[in-house]
Design an enzyme around this catalytic site. Sequence first.
Site, PDB file in Angstrom:
ATOM      1  N   ASP A   1     -13.068   4.372   4.488  1.00  0.00           N
ATOM      2  CA  ASP A   1     -12.208   2.861   4.822  1.00  0.00           C
ATOM      3  C   ASP A   1     -12.709   2.061   5.556  1.00  0.00           C
ATOM      4  O   ASP A   1     -13.040   2.432   6.529  1.00  0.00           O
ATOM      5  CB  ASP A   1     -10.629   4.094   5.567  1.00  0.00           C
ATOM      6  CG  ASP A   1      -9.968   4.423   4.097  1.00  0.00           C
ATOM      7  OD1 ASP A   1     -10.377   4.245   2.820  1.00  0.00           O
ATOM      8  OD2 ASP A   1      -8.110   5.135   4.620  1.00  0.00           O
TER       9      ASP A   1
ATOM     10  N   LYS B   1      -3.035  -0.751  -7.118  1.00  0.00           N
ATOM     11  CA  LYS B   1      -4.241   0.133  -5.975  1.00  0.00           C
ATOM     12  C   LYS B   1      -3.350   1.739  -6.987  1.00  0.00           C
ATOM     13  O   LYS B   1      -2.736   2.164  -6.242  1.00  0.00           O
ATOM     14  CB  LYS B   1      -4.356   0.078  -4.708  1.00  0.00           C
ATOM     15  CG  LYS B   1      -5.111   0.691  -3.711  1.00  0.00           C
ATOM     16  CD  LYS B   1      -5.090   0.274  -2.294  1.00  0.00           C
ATOM     17  CE  LYS B   1      -5.868   0.991  -1.381  1.00  0.00           C
ATOM     18  NZ  LYS B   1      -5.925   0.215   0.004  1.00  0.00           N
TER      19      LYS B   1
ATOM     20  N   ASP C   1      -5.224   5.792  -6.090  1.00  0.00           N
ATOM     21  CA  ASP C   1      -6.214   6.341  -4.961  1.00  0.00           C
ATOM     22  C   ASP C   1      -6.497   7.768  -5.722  1.00  0.00           C
ATOM     23  O   ASP C   1      -5.975   8.361  -6.434  1.00  0.00           O
ATOM     24  CB  ASP C   1      -6.036   6.659  -3.328  1.00  0.00           C
ATOM     25  CG  ASP C   1      -6.198   6.306  -2.468  1.00  0.00           C
ATOM     26  OD1 ASP C   1      -7.665   6.943  -2.534  1.00  0.00           O
ATOM     27  OD2 ASP C   1      -6.059   6.303  -1.073  1.00  0.00           O
TER      28      ASP C   1
ATOM     29  N   ASP D   1       0.817  -2.095  -0.048  1.00  0.00           N
ATOM     30  CA  ASP D   1       0.292  -0.101  -0.340  1.00  0.00           C
ATOM     31  C   ASP D   1       0.795   1.456  -0.328  1.00  0.00           C
ATOM     32  O   ASP D   1       2.023   1.594  -0.219  1.00  0.00           O
ATOM     33  CB  ASP D   1      -1.328  -0.327   1.411  1.00  0.00           C
ATOM     34  CG  ASP D   1      -2.738   0.810   0.793  1.00  0.00           C
ATOM     35  OD1 ASP D   1      -2.694   2.103   1.230  1.00  0.00           O
ATOM     36  OD2 ASP D   1      -3.641   0.140   0.434  1.00  0.00           O
ATOM     37  N   ASP D   2       0.426   2.224   0.467  1.00  0.00           N
ATOM     38  CA  ASP D   2       0.933   3.574  -0.197  1.00  0.00           C
ATOM     39  C   ASP D   2       2.051   3.626   0.953  1.00  0.00           C
ATOM     40  O   ASP D   2       2.913   2.763   1.666  1.00  0.00           O
ATOM     41  CB  ASP D   2       0.142   4.871   0.987  1.00  0.00           C
ATOM     42  CG  ASP D   2       0.664   5.952   0.687  1.00  0.00           C
ATOM     43  OD1 ASP D   2       1.431   6.740  -0.018  1.00  0.00           O
ATOM     44  OD2 ASP D   2      -0.259   7.212   0.367  1.00  0.00           O
TER      45      ASP D   2
ATOM     46  N   ARG E   1     -13.504   0.992  -4.816  1.00  0.00           N
ATOM     47  CA  ARG E   1     -14.131   1.022  -3.327  1.00  0.00           C
ATOM     48  C   ARG E   1     -15.494   1.925  -3.807  1.00  0.00           C
ATOM     49  O   ARG E   1     -15.524   2.527  -3.749  1.00  0.00           O
ATOM     50  CB  ARG E   1     -12.986   1.978  -2.927  1.00  0.00           C
ATOM     51  CG  ARG E   1     -11.614   1.011  -2.858  1.00  0.00           C
ATOM     52  CD  ARG E   1     -12.354   0.471  -0.930  1.00  0.00           C
ATOM     53  NE  ARG E   1     -12.354   1.516  -0.152  1.00  0.00           N
ATOM     54  CZ  ARG E   1     -11.331   2.372   0.400  1.00  0.00           C
ATOM     55  NH1 ARG E   1     -10.023   1.574   0.400  1.00  0.00           N
ATOM     56  NH2 ARG E   1     -11.645   3.132   1.044  1.00  0.00           N
TER      57      ARG E   1
END
Length: 716
Positions: A223, A156, A158, A80-81, A219
Amino acid sequence: MRIRRRHVWLLAACLTAACLGGLAPIAAAENNGLATTPPMGWNDWYSVFCGVNAPLVEQTAQAMVNNGMKAAGYDYVNIDDCWMAPSRDSSGNLVADPTRFPDGIKAVADYVHGLGLKLGLYEDAGTTTCAHLPGSYGHEAQDAALFASWGVDYVKYDRCNIPFGDFPGQRQQQVEQTLFARMSAALGASGRAMVFSAVAPDPGDDPWAWSGPIANLWRTTSDIQDNFGAMLVNFDGTVDLSADARPGAWNDPDMLQIGNGGSSPLEYRTEFSLWAEMAAPLIASTNLSTLSPAALRIYENSSVIAVDQDPLGAQGVPIARAGGRWVLTKPLQNGDRSVVLFNSTNTATRIATTATAVGLPPAHAYRLQDLWSNAVTETGGLLSAFVPAHAVVMYRVSVAHRPTALSPQVVLSLAPAAPQLDLGQSTVVRETFENDGVSMVKGLKLTFRVAPGWGLKRLGPARAKRVAPGRRFTCAFRITAPLAGSAVALAPVSGGAIYDPPAQDLRRTSAIVSERVFAVVPGPFEVANTTSYAATFGARDGGFAISARGAGVLQPIAAAPTDSYGAIYERQRAAPSSTAQVTVTYDPAGGKAGGAGLIEREAMTAPAGSPAGVALFINGSGSIVMSWNASGGRYVDSRFAVQNVIVHVPVMLRLVRSGSTYTGYYSTNQGVTWLLVDTVTVASAASAGNQDVGVFHASGLSTWTTTATFTDLLLQ
Ligand code: GLA
């Protein structure tokens, strides 16, 4: 809108026999040919957030091989990030953080590929990611080519920090659509097939309406957090979007929390079942090296995984939801149906549907496989279960073509006339044994137990010689709560059945329901319920309990204000110069607007006609929030949440009034130190005189009732 209608048509087409047989072509999604079933894998975010590094990723990949997850179908290992260095190199290329990924991303990809797994990587459509590291804005083609050269298999993507100023006059959704399509095209042109996962779940983004042609998953909700309420919010936000999901294009209610410790084993099972029923991606976001065997068993339930991964690729649809008792049905490629009976309430309850209601053809009998207990039984058509609070029962149902020797499906349920009582009060509980099978049950005996201190009286016979197929046997009991107790208590009431079905040894089954007992609220306290649902109140020896559902005291985004809560308060007790203080001991609320805390306003029972008010509370995410009426309209309309602080109960809250100005404080160490929340000024209408003041609670969701408890209320 046009896109939406096309999806509805696709679903309709998919319900034809040809499609159910797997023959009809499913319309093109993101045409990279990937994710024909929902992606499965792991992602570091919810276990380490920005602490990701190469050893963690590689050890996790190895763990997935060793612990059986790879064999169960989990094949993406996603970073992830925070994997990238704070700036690009002199050629404008992204660089992996030299400390945490000293050998770069390609080395990690090679390692992961060497184990037969695939690598995922996070990026962002803006100038920087959500963690303020370099984003892909203006570098889409370059980054996509770089990812391809590293051997990345999954991106992924964002939506933080998009420079909306570069797109004058365009709405957020339009800009996101442009930028996500740009990266999708860049990945497509990179020469390497990569799954594209879109993250644009802000209110109004509606990614399900536009991501299908450009992304493999999107999504749907903000979150997730590791608590039942947050899980429910993401389930709620995804469950009605089945028309938009199809092979290659999936709704993503965010990653699985199983193993992170914030929910019960039953709640984790619920999360996994609901995600599978919704054909959601199964991405475990937890520390696999410390995962308990029980959590691993959930992740590796092959029957539930088979529902998620069914090649037909239909997202399950809800066919009932009244009172928080959900029934979902998902068509499977071989003609079976996966059926989830989900009890989102806080009390065990019977949930029932029928084989034809879930979409199966009429038949003499059906085979019922319980996907968590693995019991296989036979039913004449009723699909029923007594489902614990927050739990699911998940069945795979198929037509039984010839007589079977399977046990009849039986269900024992307990139905209290009043699930909540005052101290000393009685209620009748009906204990019902149902034979849903197609063969006789003999020699039935029902038993019944209550907690110590309770009264119990049986109101009829507890034995039946026979219970014919499709028939029930009920025995009623009267139970009486003790005279003394705390503001609120949970008391288990349990029932049992012993019986002898054909071709089986003596069998037993049992059911447990919890009675909530409240002590009547004494004067000078009064109660207010401004929700449109029933609320319950208890108070004793300085303790308070409020059971309520509804939106809470925040103005919901993109919806009419509701300003609804249950409150225990003292009328006109808050003078222009006064302090209110309380300890919140339990707050199970889930919705972001739900919470428990202090509230002051002119008339507690009439928020809409009571101009100025202020609330200080802990919400379901553990944030400390103040919300108030700054504009003088009818509702609480402003709010402030303490940033980057998550607190756990018990937490003390203090609200200091000085005319129309209120200052909020909180303490997590029993009042040794107090931290400032905010100082706010409410609309002047109520600043002159005294106000009502007390404690309040709202669950934050219209489908969920929760009980918050408080102690040590101080009004001075
Ligand atoms: C957003 C996403 C999360 C995670 C973080 C990383 O909040 O929704 O899933 O990727 O960014 O910063």
